[in-house]
Design a protein around this motif. Structure first.
Motif, short mmCIF file in Angstrom:
data_model
loop_
_atom_site.label_atom_id
_atom_site.label_comp_id
_atom_site.label_asym_id
_atom_site.label_seq_id
_atom_site.Cartn_x
_atom_site.Cartn_y
_atom_site.Cartn_z
N LEU A 100 -24.16 64.60 41.09
CA LEU A 100 -23.74 65.28 42.32
C LEU A 100 -22.26 64.97 42.53
N ILE A 124 -32.44 68.13 46.19
CA ILE A 124 -30.98 68.20 46.31
C ILE A 124 -30.54 67.83 47.74
N ARG A 175 -24.55 72.47 44.19
CA ARG A 175 -25.96 72.14 44.36
C ARG A 175 -26.51 72.70 45.67
N ARG A 211 -31.10 64.17 48.51
CA ARG A 211 -30.13 63.31 47.83
C ARG A 211 -28.74 63.47 48.44
N SER A 212 -28.54 64.54 49.19
CA SER A 212 -27.25 64.72 49.87
C SER A 212 -27.29 64.14 51.27
N ASP A 217 -33.69 69.80 36.06
CA ASP A 217 -33.24 69.39 37.40
C ASP A 217 -34.28 68.51 38.08
N LEU A 255 -33.66 64.79 39.25
CA LEU A 255 -33.79 64.39 40.66
C LEU A 255 -34.75 63.22 40.79
N THR A 309 -34.92 72.21 45.73
CA THR A 309 -34.16 72.36 46.97
C THR A 309 -34.28 71.10 47.83
#
Ligand SMILES: Nc1ncnc2c1ncn2[C@@H]1O[C@H](COP(=O)(O)OP(=O)(O)OP(=O)(O)O)[C@@H](O)[C@H]1O
Ligand SMILES: [Mg+2]
Length: 492
Positions: free
Chosen positions: A329, A454, A374, A457-458, A318, A322, A451
């Motif tokens: 995603l 993720i 995620r 990236r969101s 992961d 990332l 964490t």
């Protein structure tokens, strides 16, 4: 100009009075020195500086710096190009002072013309400034990092040796050109292009920043470079930018190797791990017959550890994905409140085992556009940490609320907290506040890095507030899909 000895104009030639006047007015000292080291002639400035009144020996005016140093007088004018040098001069009362001298061939064979500049006072400061400037230039030219300076319009003002070497170009090919033309991809290049220097400069926001760029040298060979941009400031004013350019080929090769290595290793580990786990399950499930207690216990330990190993391999994968921007995603419309409920439920048994009370606090709807699996993974990491770093009897609370624009999913604990100087570092990979943290359920220090990766990236961020011995609060902040129009922008 006075003539003390035979430096007179050749007989019959009229004396040039205009030239004499000029020599007298010149702020530089002018001395004509014969082969024997006698001062044949000097102008007013030289006379004033050295207190000369009649014939003098050059050695009186320029004493030796030490008894065994060669007398300055024997420095022959024809030795080298006439470069100014700083030496010690002496006046009539024996006071010494700094003088800059330039020696060149004199008006007649065997004589030297010596120009002197008294470096006492203002001239001294100016010479020092020049020396410093020379030093700065020397530094700039000697460093292995490339330096490019531009004005505010992005026109190249200077390019040091390293950058010229990198691009295999002359200063004249770079200086005065717009930055957009520096290392530009040739029209006939077949290889794919990357960001140019000017893109990095444009993206540098308030004049500082950096990034990767691809530069094409004089012969059309592309080169990957790491660029740092900083504002060029004189006084208070930003007058341009300085770009530090460093060859990143080696760094990229290492990064690529690292990526390949992790990808291969994690894949190679996953396959046998799956087989080990399947076999263990088969034995422990009792399908093959009942097991005596001790072997059953040992197999359970083996099974748990296989799970941990699998989790670690997944975490490493992961982190790499990332980093490389390849983590898949699948964002959809989700309510963070649902994820909060599910997360608490899922970690209930872990909390109970640790003697920690895990509760769902105030939870209101907060719709976001994100990959639910995620975000759940991020929440599991946070709740897992909160439970892990709480004492038995402690309490962990998960809440979900919304502001005008943002959804806020928070995990609060009353555990040992995080020291102030580690509030940012805990998000680094493999970072643990105490070495002993690795022993707690064999943590590896990747959870928070993942964490943060993720959530960012969101399109969101992770906030952390913590005080040692009082507890911590980690908040996942994501933009709402139904943000209130004309709501004030969130506070940074
Ligand atoms: N709620 C918390 N309270 C106190 N310290 C914490 C908390 N959460 C994280 N930390 C500190 O931050 C470090 C990094 O956390 P992170 O989740 O990245 O790693 P880990 O939990 O040690 O291992 P992993 O999550 O990979 O199993 C922890 O080792 C711990 O030192
Ligand atoms: Mg963790």
């Amino acid at each position: 100009m006075d003539e003390d000895t035979g430096a007179a104009a050749p007989a019959g030639e009229p004396r040039d009075r205009g030239l004499e006047g000029l020599l007298a007015a010149l702020p530089l000292g002018v001395l004509v020195v014969g082969a024997q080291g006698r001062v044949h002639a000097q102008n007013d400035a030289a006379r004033a500086a050295f207190g000369l009144s009649g014939p003098a020996a050059f050695a009186d005016v320029f004493p030796r710096s030490s008894p065994d140093a060669p007398p300055f007088a024997v420095r022959r004018a024809d030795e080298a190009a006439p470069e100014p040098v700083e030496v010690v001069g002496r006046d009539a009362d024996g006071t010494t002072f700094p003088v800059e001298v330039t020696v060149s061939p004199g008006p007649r064979p065997g004589t030297s013309l010596v120009l002197t500049r008294d470096l006492r006072g203002a001239a001294r400061a100016e010479a020092e400034l020049r020396r410093q400037r020379g030093l700065t230039e020397l530094l700039l030219e000697s460093t292995t990092d490339g330096f490019l300076g531009t004005d505010r319009e992005g026109q190249v003002l200077f390019a040091n040796t390293a950058v010229r070497r990198l691009l295999r170009q002359r200063a004249s090919d770079l200086v005065g050109r717009p930055l957009a033309q520096v290392g530009r991809r040739p029209a006939d290049a077949t290889l794919p292009d990357g960001p140019a220097l000017s893109d990095v400069l444009d993206g540098s926001g308030e004049g500082a920043g950096g990034g990767r760029a691809v530069l094409w040298d004089r012969y059309g060979t592309p080169l990957s470079v790491q660029v740092a941009v900083s504002p060029l400031i004189t006084g208070e004013e930003v007058v341009g930018s300085v770009l530090t350019v460093r060859d990143a080929t080696e760094q990229e090769r290492v990064e690529e190797l690292k990526r390949q290595f992790t990808a291969v290793v994690s894949h190679e580990l996953r396959t046998p791990l799956t087989a080990i786990k399947a076999s263990l399950r088969l034995v422990t499930s009792g399908v093959l017959g009942p097991l005596p207690e001790e072997p059953a216990r040992l197999l359970r330990i083996a099974d748990e550890n296989a799970d941990r190993l699998a989790a670690l391999v997944n975490d490493i994968l992961d982190v790499e994905r990332l980093d490389a921007g390849t983590m898949p995603l699948e964002p959809e419309d989700v309510d963070l409140a649902d994820l909060a409920r599910a997360g608490v439920e899922q970690l209930e048994s872990t909390a109970v085992a640790a003697g920690v009370e895990l509760v769902l606090g105030e939870v209101g709807p907060a719709r976001v556009h994100a990959d639910p699996h995620r975000i759940a993974q991020a929440l599991t990491n946070l709740v897992g940490n909160a439970v892990k770093f709480s004492e038995a009897g402690g309490r962990v609370e998960v809440t979900c609320r919304r502001t005008a624009r943002e959804a806020r999913l928070a995990v609060r604990d009353e555990g040992r907290g995080i020291p102030h100087d580690q509030l940012e570092a805990v998000f680094d990979r493999f970072r643990q506040v105490y070495a002993s943290d690795a022993q707690r359920q064999s943590g590896s220090g990747l959870g928070l890095a993942i964490t943060k990766g993720i959530v960012e990236r969101s399109g969101g961020r992770v906030e952390l507030r913590s005080r040692p011995n009082e507890g911590s609060e980690f908040t996942v902040v994501l933009p709402l899909t139904d943000a209130e129009e004309d709501a004030p922008p969130p506070e940074p």
